[in-house]
Design an enzyme around this catalytic site. Structure first.
Site, PDB file in Angstrom:
ATOM      1  N   CYS A  43       0.820  -1.221   0.000  1.00  0.00           N
ATOM      2  CA  CYS A  43       0.000   0.000   0.000  1.00  0.00           C
ATOM      3  C   CYS A  43       0.851   1.269   0.000  1.00  0.00           C
ATOM      4  CB  CYS A  43      -0.941  -0.003   1.194  1.00  0.00           C
ATOM      5  SG  CYS A  43      -1.966  -1.474   1.261  1.00  0.00           S
ATOM      6  N   HIS A 102      -2.806   6.957   3.156  1.00  0.00           N
ATOM      7  CA  HIS A 102      -3.327   5.672   2.675  1.00  0.00           C
ATOM      8  C   HIS A 102      -4.671   5.417   3.357  1.00  0.00           C
ATOM      9  CE1 HIS A 102      -3.777   1.649   1.458  1.00  0.00           C
ATOM     10  NE2 HIS A 102      -3.516   1.114   2.629  1.00  0.00           N
ATOM     11  N   ASN A 119     -10.128   0.180   0.934  1.00  0.00           N
ATOM     12  CA  ASN A 119      -8.673   0.151   0.755  1.00  0.00           C
ATOM     13  C   ASN A 119      -8.354  -0.453  -0.617  1.00  0.00           C
ATOM     14  OD1 ASN A 119      -5.939  -0.376   0.828  1.00  0.00           O
ATOM     15  ND2 ASN A 119      -5.946  -1.295   2.874  1.00  0.00           N
TER      16      ASN A 119
HETATM   17  N1  ACO Z   1     -18.060  -7.375  11.406  1.00  0.00           N
HETATM   18  C1  ACO Z   1     -18.370  -7.606  12.687  1.00  0.00           C
HETATM   19  N2  ACO Z   1     -17.463  -7.953  13.611  1.00  0.00           N
HETATM   20  C2  ACO Z   1     -16.181  -8.066  13.212  1.00  0.00           C
HETATM   21  C3  ACO Z   1     -15.779  -7.837  11.877  1.00  0.00           C
HETATM   22  C4  ACO Z   1     -16.779  -7.476  10.969  1.00  0.00           C
HETATM   23  N3  ACO Z   1     -16.508  -7.225   9.655  1.00  0.00           N
HETATM   24  N4  ACO Z   1     -14.448  -8.010  11.803  1.00  0.00           N
HETATM   25  C5  ACO Z   1     -14.018  -8.343  13.023  1.00  0.00           C
HETATM   26  N5  ACO Z   1     -15.078  -8.383  13.884  1.00  0.00           N
HETATM   27  C6  ACO Z   1     -15.088  -8.718  15.284  1.00  0.00           C
HETATM   28  C7  ACO Z   1     -13.913  -9.570  15.713  1.00  0.00           C
HETATM   29  O1  ACO Z   1     -14.175 -10.928  15.439  1.00  0.00           O
HETATM   30  C8  ACO Z   1     -13.869  -9.279  17.195  1.00  0.00           C
HETATM   31  O2  ACO Z   1     -14.868 -10.040  17.820  1.00  0.00           O
HETATM   32  P1  ACO Z   1     -14.604 -10.702  19.276  1.00  0.00           P
HETATM   33  O3  ACO Z   1     -14.384  -9.524  20.197  1.00  0.00           O
HETATM   34  O4  ACO Z   1     -15.855 -11.452  19.522  1.00  0.00           O
HETATM   35  O5  ACO Z   1     -13.383 -11.554  19.117  1.00  0.00           O
HETATM   36  C9  ACO Z   1     -14.291  -7.810  17.275  1.00  0.00           C
HETATM   37  O6  ACO Z   1     -14.947  -7.511  16.038  1.00  0.00           O
HETATM   38  C10 ACO Z   1     -13.134  -6.854  17.452  1.00  0.00           C
HETATM   39  O7  ACO Z   1     -12.113  -7.235  16.536  1.00  0.00           O
HETATM   40  P2  ACO Z   1     -10.841  -6.367  16.322  1.00  0.00           P
HETATM   41  O8  ACO Z   1      -9.930  -7.079  15.361  1.00  0.00           O
HETATM   42  O9  ACO Z   1     -10.274  -5.961  17.629  1.00  0.00           O
HETATM   43  O10 ACO Z   1     -11.474  -5.086  15.612  1.00  0.00           O
HETATM   44  P3  ACO Z   1     -10.793  -3.745  15.225  1.00  0.00           P
HETATM   45  O11 ACO Z   1     -11.613  -2.636  15.716  1.00  0.00           O
HETATM   46  O12 ACO Z   1      -9.323  -3.769  15.531  1.00  0.00           O
HETATM   47  O13 ACO Z   1     -10.938  -3.723  13.634  1.00  0.00           O
HETATM   48  C11 ACO Z   1      -9.666  -4.078  11.625  1.00  0.00           C
HETATM   49  C12 ACO Z   1     -10.345  -4.729  12.819  1.00  0.00           C
HETATM   50  C13 ACO Z   1     -10.704  -3.284  10.874  1.00  0.00           C
HETATM   51  C14 ACO Z   1      -9.100  -5.174  10.726  1.00  0.00           C
HETATM   52  C15 ACO Z   1      -8.541  -3.144  12.135  1.00  0.00           C
HETATM   53  O14 ACO Z   1      -7.718  -3.850  13.021  1.00  0.00           O
HETATM   54  C16 ACO Z   1      -7.699  -2.567  11.030  1.00  0.00           C
HETATM   55  O15 ACO Z   1      -8.174  -1.730  10.283  1.00  0.00           O
HETATM   56  N6  ACO Z   1      -6.434  -2.974  10.950  1.00  0.00           N
HETATM   57  C17 ACO Z   1      -5.514  -2.404   9.962  1.00  0.00           C
HETATM   58  C18 ACO Z   1      -5.707  -3.048   8.626  1.00  0.00           C
HETATM   59  C19 ACO Z   1      -4.825  -2.352   7.634  1.00  0.00           C
HETATM   60  O16 ACO Z   1      -4.479  -1.205   7.808  1.00  0.00           O
HETATM   61  N7  ACO Z   1      -4.431  -2.996   6.551  1.00  0.00           N
HETATM   62  C20 ACO Z   1      -3.609  -2.264   5.598  1.00  0.00           C
HETATM   63  C21 ACO Z   1      -2.605  -3.043   4.988  1.00  0.00           C
HETATM   64  S1  ACO Z   1      -3.291  -4.071   3.771  1.00  0.00           S
HETATM   65  C22 ACO Z   1      -2.165  -4.217   2.502  1.00  0.00           C
HETATM   66  O17 ACO Z   1      -1.042  -3.835   2.593  1.00  0.00           O
HETATM   67  C23 ACO Z   1      -2.664  -4.914   1.246  1.00  0.00           C
END
Ligand code: ACO
Length: 331
Positions: free
Chosen positions: A112, A257, A287
């Site tokens: 990215c 990004h 993204n």
């Molecule tokens: N819908 C509902 N619930 C969800 C979803 C969803 N789509 N996704 C995860 N949850 C749940 C999880 O299972 C978890 O449930 P639990 O508490 O029962 O275990 C809860 O939500 C919290 O999960 P977290 O992973 O802590 O959620 P968070 O708020 O951190 O969001 C996310 C997750 C969106 C993936 C976040 O961590 C994020 O944006 N990370 C960065 C990703 C990124 O920047 N990627 C870029 C690089 S990609 C590349 O280079 C190609």
């Protein structure tokens, strides 16, 4: 550092749209969760079009806007982690579609952060005089490697392409590109190998997760990537601004990004800048990996928001883990 001039921008976004409600039909998620946790409402899906074809459309638009003929381009830099081939490169495919017959083409894989890395390379070619006009094409079909049974990743990504024609400019320019390869296992997609009569031993991957993970699907440790991003992004902006000779507060606009609006909000808060000082379109596109930043730039340029004298900072991060920022004056 010698500056750059943006001669033209372009973008291509597929017309097919997937809403949060569409995802709730096949994974356990909701519009409310996706909106509040990521800021994403919709993303566009390539359907019947390839990565290099999206890149070609964006490149054509950038060349048109720049009023530069394909034959006047001295270098094509492609950025993608979701190309159609391992070889030839996406940049070769795009250049071929544009009718170029004598031009160096290279693809750069910085996930990215690819566009920021490409701009860093482009500026060095322009400053050295080895190239006068460079076409950067960032095109991604991230959805080709998304696991649609994994609710924590599948809702985040969309497809699209952005392109830019750049030449040497008079304004200031500074970059900072870096990486923390100790985080290589945080985001990965494994490729296949042919069946070979000579390969009788099973290769061992770096960790058991990599060993067992299905080929072709993206794995992401969202929480660790999040933690990395909220410290890497402000750090890169601060260093690039310092190299440009300005304070962070003197930057008129941050173009980050588009991975998660909460990452952008935290980074802006750490930089002490209001959200109005950054550009976000994650709600519509999600993204799109290395295409995010050039798509933002194209929208800003079309809206007349990139004015001469403005100091802007592009900042990206991604798989590798890598990150980087490019701060420069619009001229
Ligand atoms: N819908 C509902 N619930 C969800 C979803 C969803 N789509 N996704 C995860 N949850 C749940 C999880 O299972 C978890 O449930 P639990 O508490 O029962 O275990 C809860 O939500 C919290 O999960 P977290 O992973 O802590 O959620 P968070 O708020 O951190 O969001 C996310 C997750 C969106 C993936 C976040 O961590 C994020 O944006 N990370 C960065 C990703 C990124 O920047 N990627 C870029 C690089 S990609 C590349 O280079 C190609």
């Amino acid at each position: 550092m010698a500056g750059i001039t943006i001669l033209g921008c372009g973008m291509y976004i597929p017309s097919d749209l997937a809403t949060n409600e569409d995802f709730a039909k096949f994974v356990d998620t909701s519009d409310e969760w996706i909106t509040t946790r990521t800021g994403i409402k919709t993303r566009h899906m390539a359907n019947g079009i390839l990565t290099y074809q999206m890149g070609t459309e964006a490149a054509k638009q950038a060349l048109r806007e720049a009023d530069v003929a394909a034959g006047e381009i001295d270098l094509v830099i492609g950025t993608t982690v979701t190309g159609d081939f391992l070889t030839p490169s996406m940049s070769c495919m795009v250049a071929g579609e544009l009718g170029m017959t004598e031009v160096p083409c290279m693809d750069l894989n910085a996930a990215c952060a690819g566009f920021v890395y490409a701009l860093d390379v482009a500026q060095k070619y322009l400053a050295s005089g080895d190239a006068k006009r460079i076409l950067i094409v960032s095109s991604e079909m991230v959805t080709r490697m998304v696991d649609y049974t994994d609710r924590s990743t599948c809702v985040l990504f969309g497809d699209g392409a952005g392109a830019m024609v750049v030449a040497k400019g008079e304004g200031g320019f500074a970059t900072y590109i870096s990486g923390d390869p100790s985080g290589a296992e945080k985001i990965f997609t494994k490729l296949s190998m042919s069946d070979s009569p000579f390969r009788t031993k099973t290769p061992q991957w770096k960790n058991p997760l990599m060993q067992d993970y299905p080929l072709g699907l993206m794995y992401m440790d969202g929480n660790d990537v999040y933690k990395f991003a909220v410290s890497a992004m402000p750090r890169a902006v601060e260093i690039a601004a310092k190299r440009l000779g300005v304070t962070v507060n003197q930057l008129d606009l941050i173009v980050p990004h588009q991975a998660n609006v909460r990452i952008v909000q935290t980074a802006m808060k750490k930089l002490g800048l209001p959200m109005e000082r950054c550009y976000c379109n994650i709600d519509e596109y999600g993204n799109t990996s290395s295409a995010c930043i050039p798509v933002c730039l194209n929208e800003l340029r079309q809206a007349g928001r990139l004015k001469p004298g403005m100091k802007i900072c592009l900042v990206g991060f991604g798989a590798g883990l890598v990150y980087g920022a490019a701060a420069f004056e619009i001229c």
